[in-house]
Design a protein around this motif. Structure first.
Motif, mmCIF file in Angstrom:
data_model
loop_
_atom_site.group_PDB
_atom_site.id
_atom_site.type_symbol
_atom_site.label_atom_id
_atom_site.label_comp_id
_atom_site.label_asym_id
_atom_site.label_seq_id
_atom_site.Cartn_x
_atom_site.Cartn_y
_atom_site.Cartn_z
ATOM 1 N N ASP A 296 78.118 25.954 11.149
ATOM 2 C CA ASP A 296 76.862 26.584 11.571
ATOM 3 C C ASP A 296 75.642 26.024 10.824
ATOM 4 O OD1 ASP A 296 77.554 27.685 9.116
ATOM 5 O OD2 ASP A 296 76.899 29.702 9.651
ATOM 6 N N HIS A 297 75.863 25.118 9.883
ATOM 7 C CA HIS A 297 74.764 24.513 9.127
ATOM 8 C C HIS A 297 74.054 23.476 10.004
ATOM 9 C CE1 HIS A 297 72.672 22.171 6.062
ATOM 10 N NE2 HIS A 297 72.764 23.256 5.304
ATOM 11 N N PRO A 298 72.727 23.405 9.944
ATOM 12 C CA PRO A 298 71.981 22.463 10.797
ATOM 13 C C PRO A 298 72.363 20.991 10.591
ATOM 14 C CG PRO A 298 70.470 23.885 9.567
ATOM 15 C CD PRO A 298 71.847 24.239 9.129
ATOM 16 N N ALA A 299 72.859 20.632 9.411
ATOM 17 C CA ALA A 299 73.214 19.240 9.149
ATOM 18 C C ALA A 299 74.631 18.883 9.617
ATOM 19 C CB ALA A 299 73.077 18.936 7.663
ATOM 20 N N PHE A 300 75.380 19.869 10.077
ATOM 21 C CA PHE A 300 76.744 19.605 10.560
ATOM 22 C C PHE A 300 76.685 18.801 11.850
ATOM 23 C CE2 PHE A 300 80.602 20.574 12.936
ATOM 24 C CZ PHE A 300 81.575 20.392 11.974
ATOM 25 N N ARG A 301 77.525 17.784 11.942
ATOM 26 C CA ARG A 301 77.561 16.925 13.134
ATOM 27 C C ARG A 301 78.759 17.293 14.009
ATOM 28 N NH1 ARG A 301 76.932 11.030 10.287
ATOM 29 N NH2 ARG A 301 75.048 11.486 9.081
ATOM 30 N N ASP A 302 78.547 17.308 15.313
ATOM 31 C CA ASP A 302 79.622 17.664 16.231
ATOM 32 C C ASP A 302 80.833 16.747 16.103
ATOM 33 O OD1 ASP A 302 78.608 19.963 17.337
ATOM 34 O OD2 ASP A 302 77.708 18.956 19.057
ATOM 35 N N LEU B 261 87.385 20.530 5.622
ATOM 36 C CA LEU B 261 86.481 21.163 4.656
ATOM 37 C C LEU B 261 85.110 21.414 5.271
ATOM 38 C CD1 LEU B 261 87.350 19.109 1.454
ATOM 39 C CD2 LEU B 261 87.867 21.524 1.876
ATOM 40 N N ALA B 262 84.621 20.485 6.051
ATOM 41 C CA ALA B 262 83.284 20.608 6.647
ATOM 42 C C ALA B 262 83.234 21.681 7.731
ATOM 43 C CB ALA B 262 82.846 19.261 7.224
ATOM 44 N N THR B 263 84.343 21.932 8.395
ATOM 45 C CA THR B 263 84.363 22.854 9.533
ATOM 46 C C THR B 263 83.897 24.262 9.161
ATOM 47 O OG1 THR B 263 86.075 21.591 10.650
ATOM 48 C CG2 THR B 263 85.848 23.873 11.305
ATOM 49 N N SER B 264 84.164 24.685 7.939
ATOM 50 C CA SER B 264 83.725 26.037 7.566
ATOM 51 C C SER B 264 82.205 26.140 7.457
ATOM 52 C CB SER B 264 84.400 26.497 6.274
ATOM 53 O OG SER B 264 84.059 25.660 5.211
ATOM 54 N N VAL C 246 81.089 7.469 8.267
ATOM 55 C CA VAL C 246 81.502 8.847 8.574
ATOM 56 C C VAL C 246 82.011 9.528 7.318
ATOM 57 C CG1 VAL C 246 83.226 10.239 9.793
ATOM 58 C CG2 VAL C 246 81.993 8.443 11.008
ATOM 59 N N SER C 247 82.881 8.850 6.579
ATOM 60 C CA SER C 247 83.444 9.487 5.390
ATOM 61 C C SER C 247 82.377 9.728 4.329
ATOM 62 C CB SER C 247 84.607 8.670 4.826
ATOM 63 O OG SER C 247 84.201 7.385 4.435
ATOM 64 N N THR C 248 81.452 8.796 4.157
ATOM 65 C CA THR C 248 80.377 8.981 3.183
ATOM 66 C C THR C 248 79.502 10.170 3.568
ATOM 67 O OG1 THR C 248 80.351 6.631 2.637
ATOM 68 C CG2 THR C 248 78.365 7.883 2.104
ATOM 69 N N ALA C 249 79.138 10.258 4.832
ATOM 70 C CA ALA C 249 78.318 11.385 5.296
ATOM 71 C C ALA C 249 79.058 12.704 5.143
ATOM 72 C CB ALA C 249 77.899 11.164 6.748
ATOM 73 N N LEU C 250 80.350 12.705 5.470
ATOM 74 C CA LEU C 250 81.144 13.927 5.324
ATOM 75 C C LEU C 250 81.220 14.363 3.864
ATOM 76 C CD1 LEU C 250 84.133 13.431 7.769
ATOM 77 C CD2 LEU C 250 82.835 15.534 7.514
ATOM 78 N N VAL C 251 81.496 13.419 2.977
ATOM 79 C CA VAL C 251 81.590 13.739 1.555
ATOM 80 C C VAL C 251 80.262 14.312 1.061
ATOM 81 C CG1 VAL C 251 81.789 12.729 -0.763
ATOM 82 C CG2 VAL C 251 83.442 12.119 1.007
ATOM 83 N N PHE D 33 77.911 15.763 2.787
ATOM 84 C CA PHE D 33 77.687 17.063 3.413
ATOM 85 C C PHE D 33 78.484 18.150 2.696
ATOM 86 C CE2 PHE D 33 79.007 20.340 6.451
ATOM 87 C CZ PHE D 33 77.783 20.796 6.886
ATOM 88 N N VAL D 34 79.773 17.894 2.468
ATOM 89 C CA VAL D 34 80.626 18.916 1.833
ATOM 90 C C VAL D 34 80.163 19.172 0.400
ATOM 91 C CG1 VAL D 34 82.977 19.484 1.092
ATOM 92 C CG2 VAL D 34 82.601 18.482 3.350
ATOM 93 N N ILE D 35 79.827 18.130 -0.343
ATOM 94 C CA ILE D 35 79.330 18.325 -1.714
ATOM 95 C C ILE D 35 78.083 19.211 -1.700
ATOM 96 C CG2 ILE D 35 78.203 17.189 -3.672
ATOM 97 C CD1 ILE D 35 80.167 14.838 -3.233
ATOM 98 N N ALA D 36 77.170 18.929 -0.797
ATOM 99 C CA ALA D 36 75.933 19.726 -0.719
ATOM 100 C C ALA D 36 76.231 21.178 -0.378
ATOM 101 C CB ALA D 36 74.977 19.120 0.308
ATOM 102 N N ARG D 37 77.167 21.415 0.539
ATOM 103 C CA ARG D 37 77.482 22.790 0.906
ATOM 104 C C ARG D 37 78.174 23.516 -0.245
ATOM 105 N NH1 ARG D 37 74.954 20.391 3.768
ATOM 106 N NH2 ARG D 37 73.516 21.436 2.372
ATOM 107 N N LEU D 38 79.053 22.825 -0.976
ATOM 108 C CA LEU D 38 79.700 23.455 -2.126
ATOM 109 C C LEU D 38 78.680 23.753 -3.218
ATOM 110 C CD1 LEU D 38 83.027 21.420 -2.240
ATOM 111 C CD2 LEU D 38 82.685 23.764 -1.415
ATOM 112 N N ASP D 39 77.709 22.863 -3.386
ATOM 113 C CA ASP D 39 76.618 23.144 -4.334
ATOM 114 C C ASP D 39 75.835 24.375 -3.887
ATOM 115 O OD1 ASP D 39 77.375 20.931 -5.818
ATOM 116 O OD2 ASP D 39 75.730 19.655 -5.117
ATOM 117 N N ASP D 40 75.580 24.485 -2.572
ATOM 118 C CA ASP D 40 74.911 25.681 -2.034
ATOM 119 C C ASP D 40 75.723 26.934 -2.337
ATOM 120 O OD1 ASP D 40 72.955 24.030 -0.935
ATOM 121 O OD2 ASP D 40 73.720 24.211 1.128
ATOM 122 N N ASP D 41 77.045 26.838 -2.122
ATOM 123 C CA ASP D 41 77.921 27.988 -2.394
ATOM 124 C C ASP D 41 77.862 28.383 -3.862
ATOM 125 O OD1 ASP D 41 78.669 27.989 0.263
ATOM 126 O OD2 ASP D 41 80.685 27.172 -0.086
#
Length: 109
Positions: free
Chosen positions: A88-94, A82-85, A8-13, A15-23
């Motif tokens: 709405d991204h398709p890769a976000f997990r509930d 951090l991931a909650t923001s 979970v933590s690896t996937a979260l990290v 995911f957040v890194i990828a979204r920050l790179d997108d930003d």
């Protein structure tokens, strides 16, 4: 041995890194359309999130003993925040949603 919490933590990290790179990329593409103070605030926001992410990663790595479970749990909550923001991204997990009630709803409990 890898645990579910590690997965979970690896996937979260990641995911957040990828979204920050997108930003960062979006900011680079659109900086000329933003007032300078707004662009600077966005840059500072992304940098602050990266620093928080780094702190959470260090907590996960340095507090790996079973008796430090609470520290790891709190680090994962930081990552979820951090991931909650980016919910709405398709890769976000509930299961990454904040709070026990939200996670229980996602897991069907």
């Amino acid at each position: 041995m890898t645990t579910i919490a590690d997965d979970v933590s690896t996937a979260l990290v990641r995911f957040v890194i990828a979204r920050l790179d997108d930003d960062d990329e979006s900011l680079r593409r659109h900086t000329d359309r933003l007032p300078p103070k707004v662009a600077e605030r966005f840059r500072a926001d992304v940098l602050a999130k990266r620093q928080i992410l780094g702190t959470a990663q260090r907590l996960l790595i340095l507090h790996d003993m079973p008796q430090q479970h609470d520290v790891r749990t709190q680090a994962i909550e930081i990552l979820r925040s951090l991931a909650t923001s980016y919910a709405d991204h398709p890769a976000f997990r509930d299961e990454w949603r904040m709070g026990r009630k939200a996670r229980n709803r996602a897991s069907g409990e």
